[in-house]
Design an enzyme around this catalytic site. Structure first.
Site, mmCIF file in Angstrom:
data_model
loop_
_atom_site.group_PDB
_atom_site.id
_atom_site.type_symbol
_atom_site.label_atom_id
_atom_site.label_comp_id
_atom_site.label_asym_id
_atom_site.label_seq_id
_atom_site.Cartn_x
_atom_site.Cartn_y
_atom_site.Cartn_z
ATOM 1 N N MET A 92 6.520 2.093 3.120
ATOM 2 C CA MET A 92 7.019 0.790 3.570
ATOM 3 C C MET A 92 8.542 0.759 3.460
ATOM 4 S SD MET A 92 4.208 -1.916 2.044
ATOM 5 C CE MET A 92 4.084 -1.200 0.395
ATOM 6 N N CYS A 97 5.214 2.563 13.457
ATOM 7 C CA CYS A 97 6.124 1.461 13.138
ATOM 8 C C CYS A 97 6.364 0.594 14.369
ATOM 9 C CB CYS A 97 7.454 1.986 12.610
ATOM 10 S SG CYS A 97 8.616 0.663 12.201
ATOM 11 N N ASN A 113 -6.224 1.875 7.029
ATOM 12 C CA ASN A 113 -5.105 1.029 6.618
ATOM 13 C C ASN A 113 -5.176 -0.293 7.374
ATOM 14 O OD1 ASN A 113 -1.628 0.946 7.451
ATOM 15 N ND2 ASN A 113 -2.461 0.334 5.493
ATOM 16 N N ARG A 169 0.882 -4.042 2.279
ATOM 17 C CA ARG A 169 1.443 -5.331 1.867
ATOM 18 C C ARG A 169 0.730 -5.919 0.649
ATOM 19 N NH1 ARG A 169 0.687 -8.832 6.771
ATOM 20 N NH2 ARG A 169 -1.047 -7.384 7.095
#
Length: 319
Positions: A18, A101, A201, A226
């Site tokens: 991240m 991304c 994920n 997150r």
């Protein structure tokens, strides 16, 4: 245990790469919580090739426990391969290629999830890296660019054909960013098609979520993103549930505050007090999320300019 290429992973709970989050200090925190595989922030191939100081700092793996995965991003095969070689020399156990991304500044350069729009180029990048490094190469991707451009199976099959050792699927499209619900049925479909390990994920907020993802999809490992921001102990809870069938209690306020203070000390050690204090503000806001008076505390956090001022906020909560 799980094997990715030649690398033996002690458990099936991974922490996601991240940007702006998984720096050296945070990696040590989540490693202490029991993550089987820890990833760096995504690192630019050009930053590696041109020896940028910021990139060099991001690639500091010295003193960390292994296995460690380093994620790199770029849009061209030759600099990606050169960057991968440099990463391997720094001690990475696994090199992960970012093809997921969604942020505009990344995709406008043809990087991240933009590579899902150009499978031949993505294939070339994977091949070029696999050919020049000895460590396993993996690929992280999304479902596709949008609901009418879902092509993760094509990219995953290309990755496997070119020698990738595993693939990670964030079960959202690029245009979703992080909104809506992750579509885990696609992880199950991918697992049915692949011979190499598949890492799931997206939307793992509790240890029970992780167990359900594995049960519903058959994925080989889960990657937490997150959900561990401000809550690294979710790693411990997930490892306990998946490995031992043990349901750990939710972390106490005292445990959260102690972890936040330790995280701050590590950040100061690696980046110096001024930089660490500024960067730790967001982490402190995450650690205190859901706490009574959190909005008022965030105001104090965002005004803090020293380590001691951040610690004073924690002491204020304890009092």
């Amino acid at each position: 245990m799980l094997k990715i290429g030649t690398v033996l992973i002690p458990n099936r709970v991974f922490s996601a790469p991240m940007a702006g989050v998984t720096d050296k200090a945070f990696r040590q925190i989540i490693r202490s919580c029991g993550a089987g595989l820890v990833y760096t922030e995504m690192i630019s191939d050009m930053g590696l090739v041109y020896g940028q100081e910021r990139t060099h700092r991001m690639l500091d793996l010295q003193g960390e426990e292994h296995p460690l995965a380093v994620q790199i991003f770029g849009s061209e095969a030759e600099p990606m391969a050169r960057g991968a070689q440099l990463v391997e020399k720094q001690g990475a156990d696994i090199i992960d290629i970012n093809m997921g991304c969604p942020t505009p500044k990344i995709v406008k350069n043809g990087e991240g999830s933009a590579l899902m729009l150009n499978i031949p180029r993505a294939r070339q990048i994977i091949r070029s890296i696999v050919q020049v490094v000895q460590v396993p190469v993996t690929v992280k991707m999304r479902l596709g660019w949008g609901p009418d451009q879902i092509n993760y199976l094509e990219l995953a099959e290309a990755a496997e054909e070119e020698g990738a050792a595993a693939v990670t699927l964030h079960a959202r499209t690029r245009d979703q960013f992080y909104a809506g619900q992750a579509q885990w049925d696609h992880i199950a479909r991918l697992k049915q098609h692949m011979k190499i390990p598949v890492i799931g994920n997206g939307d793992i907020w509790t240890a029970q979520d992780a167990r359900r993802m594995m049960a519903e999809t058959g994925c080989d490992a889960v990657m937490l993103g997150r959900g561990i921001m401000g809550n690294p102990l979710l790693i411990s809870q997930t490892v306990a549930l998946l490995e031992r069938g043990e349901e750990l209690p939710l972390p106490t306020l005292e445990e959260r505050l102690t972890l936040a203070a330790h995280h701050l000390d590590l950040a100061c050690q690696y980046k110096g007090e001024a930089v660490a204090t500024r960067e730790m503000r967001k982490h402190f806001s995450w650690y205190l999320k859901g706490m009574r008076g959190a909005a008022r505390l965030r105001e104090q956090i965002n005004q803090a300019t020293t380590r001691q001022k951040l610690l004073d906020i924690l002491n204020q909560i304890k009092a």
